[in-house]
Design an enzyme around this catalytic site. Structure first.
Site, PDB file in Angstrom:
ATOM      1  N   ASP A   1      -8.603   1.125  -8.185  1.00 46.75           N
ATOM      2  CA  ASP A   1      -9.183   1.023  -9.525  1.00 46.75           C
ATOM      3  C   ASP A   1      -8.198   0.927 -10.675  1.00 46.75           C
ATOM      4  O   ASP A   1      -6.986   0.949 -10.507  1.00 46.75           O
ATOM      5  CB  ASP A   1     -10.171   2.148  -9.770  1.00 46.75           C
ATOM      6  CG  ASP A   1     -11.366   1.652 -10.593  1.00 46.75           C
ATOM      7  OD1 ASP A   1     -11.599   0.433 -10.608  1.00 46.75           O
ATOM      8  OD2 ASP A   1     -12.031   2.463 -11.209  1.00 46.75           O
TER       9      ASP A   1
ATOM     10  N   SER B   1      -5.656  -3.928 -18.034  1.00 47.10           N
ATOM     11  CA  SER B   1      -6.942  -4.597 -17.967  1.00 47.10           C
ATOM     12  C   SER B   1      -6.833  -6.031 -18.487  1.00 47.10           C
ATOM     13  O   SER B   1      -6.050  -6.816 -17.959  1.00 47.10           O
ATOM     14  CB  SER B   1      -7.995  -3.776 -18.733  1.00 47.10           C
ATOM     15  OG  SER B   1      -9.283  -4.294 -18.535  1.00 47.10           O
TER      16      SER B   1
END
Length: 309
Positions: free
Chosen positions: A178, A51
């Site tokens: 994702d 992330s």
């Protein structure tokens, strides 16, 4: 590109996910860069990130200084995080990724990299890597970063559904959808790469694992609308889930690889004024997080010197 060898220490940098709280990570890294007195891609043989950690990891591996990355974060992160819905957040994230990374490929990396993502369809992690040496198998079909641009891999790692739209990336191994839910703390994956894929002795590893800090959640004010109150609770649930993932991965790392020299930096801040979450967009608060990262470095400085200098 890193030259992996059992004849010298393999230095590994691992960067947690945590959205805007990556400012804390940058505070730590600024001090580490100053201590080693060179670009971090020259000091670390592997840089893993999830992330926000994936953004920082990729930029470091492409040769950016911590100051350059901090400037990018100041200019862009508040703009992404203050968007009101996931469609707008994703659009801002996509634009940021394309503007920052442009057409960079994993072959452009100056050191070994691991960008952690998740393939939701088959419920498995998918890690974008630079070197065939990092492959655990299927080396005959290995390609750096599965043949995709760095921007797409990083966006996938950042796309925490349902707060961002799902990011679909077409790789040479099939579609990825994702982000990095499977390992918000990627340290265990990085150590496994070094020991299992690179076949390096555990005692030759030197690991720096950097979190984003742990903070009180923002309080819900009495005048909040039901809709915003529900969203706040959803963000808190996501953050708690990621924190549990982070701590459990670190506990497992300690059990399995306690003999691997590792410095973990991830302080807890309990003061009410430190309340924040991964969607923080107040630049004053974010700069405080960066300062807290610098202070956390100071507490670990002696240990970091032992493994990095």
């Amino acid at each position: 590109m890193a030259n992996f060898s059992a004849k010298k220490p393999c230095r590994i940098l691992c960067l947690d996910g945590g959205g805007a709280k990556g400012f804390y990570t940058l505070g730590v890294l600024r001090e580490i860069e100053g201590m080693v007195n060179c670009p971090l891609h020259e000091k670390f043989d592997l840089i893993f990130g999830t992330s926000t950690g994936a953004i920082i990891a990729a930029l470091l591996a492409l040769g950016k200084s911590v100051k350059e990355i901090s400037d990018l974060y100041e200019k862009n992160v508040p703009n992404v995080m203050q968007k009101k819905n996931r469609t707008d957040k994703s659009a801002a994230l996509n634009k940021l990724g394309d503007d920052v990374f442009k057409d960079a490929m994993f072959t452009d990396m100056k050191t070994g990299v691991g960008i952690v993502t998740t393939r939701w369809v088959i419920e498995r992690p998918m890690i974008f890597k630079t070197s065939i040496e990092q492959a655990h198998g299927r080396k005959g079909t290995f390609s750096p970063g599965f043949g995709v641009k760095v921007s797409d891999a990083v966006q996938a790692s950042c796309s925490a559904f349902p707060f961002f739209e799902r990011k679909t990336v077409k790789t040479d191994k099939g579609d990825l959808i994702d982000g990095g839910y499977c390992a918000n703390n990627p340290t265990l994956y990085a150590i496994a790469d070094a020991i299992i894929a690179l076949k390096l002795p555990p005692e030759h590893l030197r690991v720096v694992s950097c979190g984003v800090g742990v903070y009180p959640p923002p309080k819900q004010s009495w005048f909040s609308t039901t809709r915003w109150a529900q969203q706040l609770l959803s963000v808190q649930l996501l953050q708690k889930t990621l924190e549990i993932n982070t701590q459990s991965m670190d506990q497992l790392r300690h059990v399995l690889y306690r003999h691997v020299p590792t410095v973990r930096i991830n302080d807890t801040f309990e003061q009410p004024e430190m309340a924040t979450d991964l969607f923080e967009h107040n630049l004053t608060k974010l700069n405080i997080l960066r300062q807290r990262g610098s202070e956390s470095f100071a507490k670990a400085e002696a240990d970091l010197r032992n493994i990095l200098l």
